[in-house]
Design an enzyme around this catalytic site. Structure first.
Site, PDB file in Angstrom:
ATOM      1  N   HIS A 152      -1.204 -11.176  -5.051  1.00  0.00           N
ATOM      2  CA  HIS A 152       0.182 -10.771  -4.799  1.00  0.00           C
ATOM      3  C   HIS A 152       1.152 -11.780  -5.400  1.00  0.00           C
ATOM      4  CE1 HIS A 152      -0.951  -7.433  -2.309  1.00  0.00           C
ATOM      5  NE2 HIS A 152      -1.616  -8.206  -1.482  1.00  0.00           N
ATOM      6  N   ASP A 157      -2.950  -2.710  -5.421  1.00  0.00           N
ATOM      7  CA  ASP A 157      -2.002  -3.772  -5.076  1.00  0.00           C
ATOM      8  C   ASP A 157      -1.026  -4.042  -6.212  1.00  0.00           C
ATOM      9  OD1 ASP A 157      -2.911  -4.261  -2.493  1.00  0.00           O
ATOM     10  OD2 ASP A 157      -4.224  -5.910  -3.077  1.00  0.00           O
ATOM     11  N   HIS A 195      -8.963  -1.406  -5.469  1.00  0.00           N
ATOM     12  CA  HIS A 195      -7.892  -1.799  -4.547  1.00  0.00           C
ATOM     13  C   HIS A 195      -6.982  -2.856  -5.186  1.00  0.00           C
ATOM     14  CE1 HIS A 195      -5.835  -2.171  -0.714  1.00  0.00           C
ATOM     15  NE2 HIS A 195      -5.787  -3.469  -0.971  1.00  0.00           N
ATOM     16  N   HIS A 202       0.825  -1.211   0.000  1.00  0.00           N
ATOM     17  CA  HIS A 202       0.000   0.000   0.000  1.00  0.00           C
ATOM     18  C   HIS A 202       0.863   1.267   0.000  1.00  0.00           C
ATOM     19  CE1 HIS A 202      -3.415  -2.487   2.062  1.00  0.00           C
ATOM     20  NE2 HIS A 202      -3.145  -2.898   0.846  1.00  0.00           N
TER      21      HIS A 202
END
Length: 276
Positions: free
Chosen positions: A258, A236, A232, A77
């Site tokens: 991720h 990421d 969001h 973030h």
């Protein structure tokens, strides 16, 4: 374009999203060509780890960087904030292994950068133009990057929750777009997962304010955007891909994570090394 850092040091205190541990964070200007470096001020010798894809050691629920005794996690973030606001060089001092969750996205970090001020440095920014297409595929998930004259992210999120479903977003990334459309988008969580996550030592610092929380049928948080989840996910990606630096390319992703983001970053790094 010239490299940029912040004009002065700025501090912030909070708690980590997963660890729940209190943390004092200090962001300082850094010299040209030094990149982003995390410093653990709570450990003997204040060891440091650079924000570099080669230092990624874990991608479960968050991105972890490690170099010797220096370990930091959930870095995506704050790294997204640096990428989105076109910051090249900074030092991030932490007295805990995890940056503060703050607002749950990057809006707090954007505000800190603006408060500190941005200064241009006497060195050209390194922007790598992707020459080939690269893709990472896993079952019904994928992330690819294609050559493109700019930096664009297209993401499709598919979730079975009745309030989520399919969300799609497509943005040309620049500081204004990032600050207004991406940075306020917070991470997401489900009540049915919380007990399991906390048993794994995760999600101890989350709340309905810094996390969009859903139970089986409703949303327990007040949304910043109707499609906050997919925004969001783009956030990421920016944080994870900044681990290879500023890029020119078009990223297209469906249900990426991720893990997939980091694997794509490593493929880009290979191309960069072959070009060098």
């Amino acid at each position: 374009m010239k490299q940029q850092t912040i004009s002065k040091a700025i501090s912030y205190e909070g708690a980590g999203l997963h660890s729940g541990l209190p943390v004092q964070m200090r962001i300082l200007p850094s010299e040209p060509n030094t990149g982003i470096t995390f410093v653990r001020t709570d450990l003997p010798g204040t060891p440091s780890v650079k924000a570099d894809i080669r230092n990624v050691t874990n991608t479960m629920r968050a991105t972890t960087l490690e170099d010797g005794e220096a370990k930091v996690f959930t870095v995506e973030h704050i790294l997204a904030a640096f990428y989105g606001m076109a910051i090249d060089n900074c030092i991030i001092e932490l007295n805990s292994p995890e940056p503060p969750i703050a607002d749950g996205g990057s809006a707090t970090f954007v505000q800190l950068i603006k408060e500190a001020g941005i200064v241009e440095q006497d060195a050209d920014r390194r922007v790598y133009t992707v020459k080939q297409s690269h893709g990472i595929y896993e079952e019904d998930k994928f992330i690819v990057i294609r050559p493109y004259d700019g930096f664009r992210v297209t993401f499709t999120s598919i979730n079975s929750h009745p309030m989520l479903g399919t969300q799609h977003a497509d943005y040309e990334i620049n500081p204004d777009v990032f600050a207004t459309e991406i940075a306020p988008a917070r991470t997401i969580g489900f009540t049915k997962e919380i007990e399991q996550l906390q048993a794994m030592g995760l999600a101890k610092g989350g709340s309905t304010e810094n996390v969009i929380v859903y139970d089986d049928t409703t949303c327990l948080s007040e949304l910043n955007f109707p499609d906050e989840l997919v925004r969001h996910k783009i956030l990421d990606i920016l944080g994870d891909l900044f681990l290879v630096g500023h890029l020119k390319g078009h990223i297209i992703a469906v249900k990426s994570s991720h893990n997939l983001n980091s694997r794509l970053s490593r493929e880009i790094l290979k191309e960069m090394q072959e070009e060098a």
